[in-house]
Scaffold this motif. Structure first.
Motif, PDB file in Angstrom:
ATOM      1  N   ALA B 227      26.177 -11.142 -44.849  1.00  0.00           N
ATOM      2  CA  ALA B 227      25.015 -11.446 -45.680  1.00  0.00           C
ATOM      3  C   ALA B 227      24.651 -12.923 -45.642  1.00  0.00           C
ATOM      4  O   ALA B 227      23.478 -13.279 -45.736  1.00  0.00           O
ATOM      5  CB  ALA B 227      25.288 -11.005 -47.115  1.00  0.00           C
ATOM      6  N   GLU B 228      25.650 -13.765 -45.535  1.00  0.00           N
ATOM      7  CA  GLU B 228      25.378 -15.198 -45.651  1.00  0.00           C
ATOM      8  C   GLU B 228      26.007 -15.995 -44.517  1.00  0.00           C
ATOM      9  O   GLU B 228      26.943 -16.767 -44.726  1.00  0.00           O
ATOM     10  CB  GLU B 228      25.932 -15.730 -46.987  1.00  0.00           C
ATOM     11  N   PRO B 229      25.504 -15.831 -43.316  1.00  0.00           N
ATOM     12  CA  PRO B 229      26.036 -16.648 -42.225  1.00  0.00           C
ATOM     13  C   PRO B 229      25.789 -18.119 -42.526  1.00  0.00           C
ATOM     14  O   PRO B 229      24.758 -18.465 -43.104  1.00  0.00           O
ATOM     15  CB  PRO B 229      25.246 -16.180 -41.007  1.00  0.00           C
ATOM     16  N   SER B 230      26.740 -18.969 -42.153  1.00  0.00           N
ATOM     17  CA  SER B 230      26.612 -20.368 -42.543  1.00  0.00           C
ATOM     18  C   SER B 230      25.660 -21.129 -41.646  1.00  0.00           C
ATOM     19  O   SER B 230      25.189 -22.188 -42.001  1.00  0.00           O
ATOM     20  CB  SER B 230      27.982 -21.036 -42.536  1.00  0.00           C
ATOM     21  N   ASN B 231      25.392 -20.610 -40.462  1.00  0.00           N
ATOM     22  CA  ASN B 231      24.393 -21.272 -39.622  1.00  0.00           C
ATOM     23  C   ASN B 231      23.757 -20.255 -38.678  1.00  0.00           C
ATOM     24  O   ASN B 231      24.164 -19.088 -38.629  1.00  0.00           O
ATOM     25  CB  ASN B 231      25.008 -22.451 -38.851  1.00  0.00           C
ATOM     26  N   LYS B 277      15.848 -26.733 -39.155  1.00  0.00           N
ATOM     27  CA  LYS B 277      16.372 -25.498 -39.723  1.00  0.00           C
ATOM     28  C   LYS B 277      15.577 -24.311 -39.196  1.00  0.00           C
ATOM     29  O   LYS B 277      14.467 -24.454 -38.699  1.00  0.00           O
ATOM     30  CB  LYS B 277      16.284 -25.549 -41.240  1.00  0.00           C
ATOM     31  N   ALA B 278      16.177 -23.128 -39.292  1.00  0.00           N
ATOM     32  CA  ALA B 278      15.492 -21.936 -38.815  1.00  0.00           C
ATOM     33  C   ALA B 278      15.671 -20.825 -39.833  1.00  0.00           C
ATOM     34  O   ALA B 278      16.582 -20.856 -40.654  1.00  0.00           O
ATOM     35  CB  ALA B 278      16.043 -21.518 -37.462  1.00  0.00           C
ATOM     36  N   LEU B 279      14.779 -19.850 -39.744  1.00  0.00           N
ATOM     37  CA  LEU B 279      14.819 -18.746 -40.685  1.00  0.00           C
ATOM     38  C   LEU B 279      15.665 -17.627 -40.086  1.00  0.00           C
ATOM     39  O   LEU B 279      15.520 -17.265 -38.923  1.00  0.00           O
ATOM     40  CB  LEU B 279      13.390 -18.261 -40.901  1.00  0.00           C
ATOM     41  N   PHE B 280      16.553 -17.110 -40.917  1.00  0.00           N
ATOM     42  CA  PHE B 280      17.425 -16.041 -40.458  1.00  0.00           C
ATOM     43  C   PHE B 280      17.080 -14.765 -41.214  1.00  0.00           C
ATOM     44  O   PHE B 280      16.976 -14.773 -42.444  1.00  0.00           O
ATOM     45  CB  PHE B 280      18.880 -16.426 -40.715  1.00  0.00           C
ATOM     46  N   ARG B 349      17.086 -16.239 -45.000  1.00  0.00           N
ATOM     47  CA  ARG B 349      17.882 -17.422 -45.333  1.00  0.00           C
ATOM     48  C   ARG B 349      17.479 -18.536 -44.397  1.00  0.00           C
ATOM     49  O   ARG B 349      17.153 -18.303 -43.232  1.00  0.00           O
ATOM     50  CB  ARG B 349      19.375 -17.140 -45.168  1.00  0.00           C
ATOM     51  N   LEU B 350      17.499 -19.744 -44.933  1.00  0.00           N
ATOM     52  CA  LEU B 350      17.176 -20.889 -44.102  1.00  0.00           C
ATOM     53  C   LEU B 350      18.494 -21.494 -43.619  1.00  0.00           C
ATOM     54  O   LEU B 350      19.345 -21.876 -44.418  1.00  0.00           O
ATOM     55  CB  LEU B 350      16.399 -21.912 -44.938  1.00  0.00           C
TER      56      LEU B 350
END
Ligand SMILES: Nc1ncnc2c1ncn2[C@@H]1O[C@H](COP(=O)(O)OP(=O)(O)OP(=O)(O)O)[C@@H](O)[C@H]1O
Ligand SMILES: [Mg+2]
Lengths: 290, 353
Positions: B227-231, B277-280, B349-350
């Motif tokens: 759910a929350e990859p760090s990058n 940054k990129a949108l995930f 997520r950004l």
């Protein structure tokens, strides 16, 4: 029905073709190995005659003679002893060397291999003479002993069982090392890591893992060295002289100086049977591993 | 049988093979009894990390603690580690039972006790009736069980497994995953498990360590990692994530990211707009519908049938996208048709690139 006979014919043709491919090598073996052996085999049943060389006959006297004469007993015994002790010596010397080679990095490995193989690059006669230079009455060792007053007169080192044993051990060592390295190189390194991580020390690994796994190499090496040693001629002839005869040198002597071809021929088959016996033994012991 | 004796901790471990920097400052804590999976692409240093813990690879700097003891200078045979290799590395000349007894023999356990413990271990891994067989007479799955029994019978402080299931077929692999996991629970042994099959990592591990190029990118429990990859890299590597990049444009409703000239996606609440940054967004969070006039359209490149879902590959002026749809939905948008994508900012997520 028709189809079956066609394929039958094709199969037969393929079989003939396959035999044709083998024809040159079969012919070579027949002409240069089987035929001479047959001739020698026939000769071993003739009777020796001092005047006429030999008399055509069919007798087992030569074999009976060889096998009932204590002189030949000790000859055969000495030959077997030589074969066994040289094999053991090459094993004892070769195993640590092979382990070292197998465990070395690439450059160290090629260096050690070159060292091990170097004797094979020099002619057998020259190598044997080199031992005479070292062991002879005026050789390196005696010069040293005399020069340092460790001995008053030269010690006789040549013409002994020891010198023959030493020379043959030196000459056959590469055969043993090559057989062992060949097997060691193919072993999975991870098996040794597994043993280590299970708490095994070096000796434990050597005894319980390395030796059992290198057995086929030991078998092959022992077979090569033993057969080479008992059949060797030049080295025992030069380093052993007339006093330390082996079956091979006596065969030579029978065919040349004493011209007793029938007994010489019988000895050829005694030697052949020894070698075949060793090959049979090897098959019995190592057959399963292969 | 085994109670967790200690955890594992690595502190700033560096390892170089000549020019190749295999481990670049690895720091990691594995709690007693925890099951950690090392996940990462080929060549990222997973095996090297494992071998450093086992003592077969030698870090130039850093510390490795098993329990509270720094083992960097302890020889491998004294580390009390259970190792399972991908190739199993069973002793080919010994029977299954003798293989399992080996580690007890080295510890001086008497023959009768060793045999009964080895038998118990073989039973524990579900292998009975094969005691007298040599490895060559066992199937891949059976060999795998012998290797596992051999590793756990010595009651190791740490169990290290290097892609132990990679050589098995899919069905057996899934079965072994379940068995291995429950065995590990039962034994409570601290375990590090290397895999490059992320499903395997997700299914088995308490926490997953994602490695890349000799470094640790993220350490998280499976759900959180998903759910929350760090990058962005982790997002793409773990599960079919989509990465969308573009200029950050702030309008009266707040910041948006312009992924195509005619397509802006609002940033998730609280995200700090920031260059680089990129949108995930996960593939299953992307919806498709028929495009409106003037809207950015995406072309359907191909369908990939994955069993329950169909992965729809899309292509637009700003890049590519993957969407995961149920088959009946995907059927509405065959290859070469044009669609619009619906992305809820709440699912985005950004992430740092
Ligand atoms: N003995 C070695 N000598 C030199 N380089 C090595 C050695 N072992 C590994 N490497 C290098 O170190 C890096 C990490 O290797 P490692 O085997 O740890 O990767 P891995 O993550 O286990 O990969 P895989 O998933 O393919 O098994 C690689 O770039 C590899 O080429
Ligand atoms: Mg690896």
């Amino acid at each position: 029905m028709a189809a079956a006979s066609i394929s039958e014919a094709a199969r037969r043709r393929r079989q003939i073709e396959r035999t044709l491919y083998l024809a040159p090598s079969i012919a070579f073996l027949l002409i240069f190995i089987v035929l001479p052996y047959l001739a020698v085999f026939r000769m071993s049943f003739n009777t020796f005659s001092p005047m006429r060389l030999f008399v055509e006959s069919f007798t087992f006297d030569n074999y009976v003679g060889v096998l009932s004469d204590p002189y030949y007993y000790s000859l055969i015994f000495r030959t077997l002893l030589l074969g066994t002790t040289v094999t053991l010596a090459t094993l004892v010397l070769g195993l640590p060397l092979a382990l070292k080679i197998a465990a070395s990095g690439r450059r160290m490995k090629s260096l050690l291999m070159a060292l091990v193989l170097s004797p094979l690059l020099i002619n057998l006669v020259v190598r044997t003479y080199a031992w005479l230079v070292v062991l002879g009455d005026k050789g390196l060792i005696n010069e040293f002993l005399l020069g340092t007053d460790l001995a008053a007169s030269p010690i006789r080192l040549t013409g002994s069982f020891f010198s023959v044993w030493l020379g043959l051990t030196h000459i056959t060592l590469p055969l043993m090392v090559l057989s062992l390295v060949g097997v060691l190189e193919k072993l999975d390194r991870r098996v040794f890591e597994a043993a280590t991580s299970l708490g095994a020390g070096e000796w434990f690994i050597l005894r319980r893992v390395t030796l059992p796994l290198v057995m086929p190499g030991i078998g092959a090496g022992a077979l090569l060295v033993f057969c080479f040693t008992v059949s060797a001629f030049i080295t025992p002839a030069l380093l052993g002289g007339s006093r330390v005869g082996t079956v091979s040198t006596v065969i030579f002597e029978k065919f040349t100086y004493s011209m007793n071809w029938p007994v010489g021929s019988a000895l050829v088959f005694v030697l052949l049977i020894i070698n075949m016996g060793v090959i049979w033994l090897h098959g019995r012991i190592f057959g399963e591993h292969a | 049988m085994i109670t967790a004796r200690g955890g594992l901790e690595l502190k700033d471990v560096h390892l170089r093979y000549g020019d190749a920097h295999a481990l670049r400052g690895i720091s990691l804590r594995v709690d007693p009894g925890e099951f950690v999976a090392l996940l990462g692409p080929s060549g990222c240093g997973k095996t090297t990390l494992l071998r450093s813990v086992a003592g077969f690879a030698h870090p130039q700097s850093g510390h490795i603690y098993i329990g509270s003891k720094d083992v960097v200078s302890v020889p491998p045979r004294e580390r009390n580690i259970g190792l399972v290799f991908q190739s199993y590395a069973l002793f080919p000349h010994l029977t299954a039972l003798e293989n399992v007894c080996f580690g007890l023999e080295t510890r001086g356990v008497n023959v009768a006790a060793a045999r009964s413990r080895a038998n118990a271990a073989l039973e524990l891994v579900g292998l009975t009736g094969f005691h007298g067989r040599r490895p060559i007479q066992l199937s891949g799955g059976q060999q795998q069980r012998v290797a596992l029994a051999r590793a756990i019978v010595i009651e190791p402080d740490i169990l290290l497994l290097d892609e132990p299931l990679a050589a098995l077929d899919r069905q057996l692999r899934v079965q072994m995953q379940t068995e291995l996991k429950s065995l590990q629970r039962k034994l409570g042994v601290t375990t590090v498990f290397v895999t490059h099959d992320q499903e395997e990592a997700l299914a088995m591990a308490d926490r997953i360590v994602v490695m890349r190029d000799g470094r640790i990118e993220q350490v998280a429990p499976p759900m959180q990692l998903f759910a929350e990859p760090s990058n962005a890299w982790v997002g793409e590597f773990v599960g079919a994530g989509n990465i969308l990049s573009g200029e950050i444009v702030v309008d009266d409703l707040g910041p948006t990211i312009m992924v195509a000239p005619n397509w802006r996606i609002r940033l998730p609440n609280g995200a700090k707009p920031d260059a680089g940054k990129a949108l995930f967004v996960r593939a299953e969070k992307i919806g498709l519908r028929a495009p409106l006039d003037g809207e950015c359209t995406l072309r359907v490149l191909a369908h990939r049938f994955l069993g329950v879902h169909i992965e729809v590959h899309l292509d637009f002026s700003g890049g590519t996208l993957r969407a995961l749809l149920p088959p009946e939905k995907a059927a509405l948008y065959p290859p070469n048709s044009h669609v619009a994508a619906v992305i809820d900012p709440g699912d985005c997520r950004l992430l740092t690139r």
